[in-house]
Design a protein around this motif. Structure first.
Motif, PDB file in Angstrom:
ATOM      1  N   THR A  56      39.519  44.231  44.211  1.00  0.00           N
ATOM      2  CA  THR A  56      38.497  43.538  43.411  1.00  0.00           C
ATOM      3  C   THR A  56      39.111  42.457  42.530  1.00  0.00           C
ATOM      4  OG1 THR A  56      38.657  45.240  41.683  1.00  0.00           O
ATOM      5  CG2 THR A  56      36.941  45.537  43.360  1.00  0.00           C
ATOM      6  N   HIS A  57      40.283  42.754  41.956  1.00  0.00           N
ATOM      7  CA  HIS A  57      40.990  41.792  41.103  1.00  0.00           C
ATOM      8  C   HIS A  57      42.398  42.314  40.863  1.00  0.00           C
ATOM      9  CE1 HIS A  57      39.658  44.823  38.267  1.00  0.00           C
ATOM     10  NE2 HIS A  57      40.372  44.284  37.287  1.00  0.00           N
ATOM     11  N   HIS A  58      43.230  41.444  40.270  1.00  0.00           N
ATOM     12  CA  HIS A  58      44.648  41.797  40.209  1.00  0.00           C
ATOM     13  C   HIS A  58      45.095  42.409  38.884  1.00  0.00           C
ATOM     14  CE1 HIS A  58      45.484  40.655  44.246  1.00  0.00           C
ATOM     15  NE2 HIS A  58      45.073  39.413  44.076  1.00  0.00           N
ATOM     16  N   HIS A  59      44.284  43.221  38.269  1.00  0.00           N
ATOM     17  CA  HIS A  59      44.792  44.121  37.231  1.00  0.00           C
ATOM     18  C   HIS A  59      45.478  45.279  37.947  1.00  0.00           C
ATOM     19  CE1 HIS A  59      42.208  42.982  33.486  1.00  0.00           C
ATOM     20  NE2 HIS A  59      43.477  42.751  33.222  1.00  0.00           N
ATOM     21  N   SER A  60      46.568  45.775  37.342  1.00  0.00           N
ATOM     22  CA  SER A  60      47.396  46.747  38.073  1.00  0.00           C
ATOM     23  C   SER A  60      46.689  48.073  38.341  1.00  0.00           C
ATOM     24  CB  SER A  60      48.694  47.001  37.317  1.00  0.00           C
ATOM     25  OG  SER A  60      48.399  47.654  36.090  1.00  0.00           O
ATOM     26  N   ASP A  61      45.674  48.409  37.535  1.00  0.00           N
ATOM     27  CA  ASP A  61      44.997  49.682  37.856  1.00  0.00           C
ATOM     28  C   ASP A  61      44.207  49.564  39.161  1.00  0.00           C
ATOM     29  OD1 ASP A  61      43.467  47.989  36.123  1.00  0.00           O
ATOM     30  OD2 ASP A  61      42.040  49.596  35.706  1.00  0.00           O
ATOM     31  N   HIS A  62      44.132  48.344  39.709  1.00  0.00           N
ATOM     32  CA  HIS A  62      43.399  48.132  40.970  1.00  0.00           C
ATOM     33  C   HIS A  62      44.307  47.768  42.141  1.00  0.00           C
ATOM     34  CE1 HIS A  62      39.464  48.299  38.899  1.00  0.00           C
ATOM     35  NE2 HIS A  62      40.276  48.068  37.892  1.00  0.00           N
ATOM     36  N   ASN A  63      45.575  47.420  41.844  1.00  0.00           N
ATOM     37  CA  ASN A  63      46.441  47.003  42.960  1.00  0.00           C
ATOM     38  C   ASN A  63      47.845  47.611  42.949  1.00  0.00           C
ATOM     39  OD1 ASN A  63      48.018  45.589  41.118  1.00  0.00           O
ATOM     40  ND2 ASN A  63      47.189  43.580  41.633  1.00  0.00           N
ATOM     41  N   ARG A 103      32.190  39.084  35.779  1.00  0.00           N
ATOM     42  CA  ARG A 103      32.719  38.565  34.508  1.00  0.00           C
ATOM     43  C   ARG A 103      33.781  39.513  33.943  1.00  0.00           C
ATOM     44  NH1 ARG A 103      27.243  36.361  31.472  1.00  0.00           N
ATOM     45  NH2 ARG A 103      26.334  35.364  33.334  1.00  0.00           N
ATOM     46  N   HIS A 104      35.030  39.090  34.077  1.00  0.00           N
ATOM     47  CA  HIS A 104      36.107  39.968  33.636  1.00  0.00           C
ATOM     48  C   HIS A 104      37.228  39.151  32.983  1.00  0.00           C
ATOM     49  CE1 HIS A 104      38.204  43.715  33.464  1.00  0.00           C
ATOM     50  NE2 HIS A 104      39.113  43.421  34.371  1.00  0.00           N
ATOM     51  N   PRO A 105      36.884  38.450  31.881  1.00  0.00           N
ATOM     52  CA  PRO A 105      37.878  37.577  31.257  1.00  0.00           C
ATOM     53  C   PRO A 105      39.096  38.357  30.744  1.00  0.00           C
ATOM     54  CG  PRO A 105      35.974  37.898  29.803  1.00  0.00           C
ATOM     55  CD  PRO A 105      35.620  38.509  31.139  1.00  0.00           C
ATOM     56  N   GLY A 129      33.520  46.704  40.696  1.00  0.00           N
ATOM     57  CA  GLY A 129      34.811  46.244  40.193  1.00  0.00           C
ATOM     58  C   GLY A 129      34.765  46.283  38.673  1.00  0.00           C
ATOM     59  N   ASP A 130      35.668  45.566  38.025  1.00  0.00           N
ATOM     60  CA  ASP A 130      35.662  45.525  36.557  1.00  0.00           C
ATOM     61  C   ASP A 130      34.827  44.338  36.112  1.00  0.00           C
ATOM     62  OD1 ASP A 130      37.422  47.583  36.716  1.00  0.00           O
ATOM     63  OD2 ASP A 130      38.978  46.650  35.476  1.00  0.00           O
ATOM     64  N   THR A 131      33.896  44.596  35.208  1.00  0.00           N
ATOM     65  CA  THR A 131      33.040  43.496  34.768  1.00  0.00           C
ATOM     66  C   THR A 131      32.386  43.795  33.422  1.00  0.00           C
ATOM     67  OG1 THR A 131      31.168  42.088  35.402  1.00  0.00           O
ATOM     68  CG2 THR A 131      31.018  44.403  36.047  1.00  0.00           C
TER      69      THR A 131
HETATM   70 ZN   LIG Z   1      40.419  44.853  35.200  1.00  0.00          ZN
END
Ligand SMILES: [Zn+2]
Ligand SMILES: [Zn+2]
Length: 313
Positions: A94-101, A184-186, A207-209
């Motif tokens: 979903t995005h490249h924060h480490s809890d997701h990748n 929206r995940h600034p 995802g995270d939003t």
């Molecule tokens: Zn995140």
């Protein structure tokens, strides 16, 4: 059972005949069913001593795994969900924060070392290719050694990366259409939700939003919406003890969704079932299921499920 079936097939005298007979003897009854299994439901990268595992969600469509996000512990959780790692087929980040990748590379590696998966296709925002290349470089010594010494194939040829930087259709095959929506995940701008439209079911993963009306539009009419959630009193208790409390609170408020807003999104989307996941804070056992869902129910009157690791919906 296996033995009996083999005997039966032998007696039936040919594959063409036995194929048409197989469903009648109860083989493959899971087929045409889309299953949703939460693998890890704790938001954030910290590894807890007990309780929820880091984010990852599994959708099985006709027994083919579609994995969304690879937080730490995903390989182990897949095994707990009875998915052998060499069955891995599709991965979506979903995005490249480490809890997701964090476990993306190790998961591909674990699939490779388990026995040859046919092919892995991985989809996600820009950065996924570099991450994959860097991971294989990181393990180059081991990989080269095992290729020569154990006669294994090149794991780099196993994975095909598909990066995208705009929302739209991500994958379409005979079983499912997968599309993405920018959320929206600034400060991250390349953050996406995914929607899986299979023959029998449609599932959206937020995802995270932060509160996102676009996501409500994207999830319109879906059977199931899996949405992240943040519980403010839990946050206040957690961050009051941290030196970077003020900064962290600002980030969380701007980038995640409070229960009332999760309820609004689900109500606007008109989904049948709302599944809460990616809990922030994710390892405060004092927060009850009722506390997680209370604010949500103010706006959403459908079925609300407070997610748990390995829960199948
Ligand atoms: Zn995140
Ligand atoms: Zn996260």
């Amino acid at each position: 059972m296996q033995h009996t079936r083999r005997q039966f097939l032998h007696a039936a005298g040919g594959f063409a005949v036995s194929c048409s007979l197989l469903p009648k003897i109860g083989f493959g009854q899971q087929k045409t069913k889309t299953r949703l299994i939460l693998l890890g439901t704790k938001g954030g990268p910290r590894v807890g001593e007990a309780g929820r595992s880091n984010p990852s969600t599994l959708i099985l469509i006709n027994d083919v795994p579609y994995l969304i996000d690879c937080g730490y512990g995903t390989s182990r959780q897949l095994l707990s969900a009875n998915v052998a790692l060499n069955r891995l087929r599709y991965i979506f980040i979903t995005h490249h924060h480490s809890d997701h990748n964090l476990e993306f590379g190790p998961l591909v590696y674990n699939a490779w070392i388990t026995g040859i998966p046919a092919r892995i296709d991985a989809y996600g925002p820009p950065g996924l290719t570099k991450m994959s290349v860097d991971y294989f470089n990181y393990l180059e010594f081991d990989i080269q050694t095992r290729m020569v010494d154990e006669g294994r194939p090149d794991p780099r040829k196993l994975v095909t990366i598909h990066e995208f930087a705009k929302p739209g259709v991500v994958l379409m095959n005979d079983e499912v259409k997968v599309s993405s929506c920018r959320v929206r995940h600034p400060p991250i701008t390349q953050a996406y939700a995914y929607r899986f439209d299979a023959a029998d079911r449609s599932i959206v993963i937020s995802g995270d939003t932060a509160y996102s009306p676009e996501l409500a539009e994207f999830a319109k009419g879906a059977d199931v919406l899996v949405h992240e959630i943040m519980y403010l009193p839990g946050i206040e208790a957690l961050i009051s003890r941290l030196p970077n409390a003020k900064r962290l609170r600002e980030h969380l408020m701007a980038a995640h969704t409070l229960p009332e807003d999760v309820g609004k999104v689900a109500a606007q989307a008109g989904v049948k079932t709302l599944v809460l996941s990616h809990f922030v804070p994710g390892d405060d056992a004092s927060i009850t299921d009722d506390q997680w869902s209370e604010g949500v129910r103010k706006h959403f009157k459908g079925r609300v499920i407070v997610g748990k690791d390995l829960l199948e919906i």
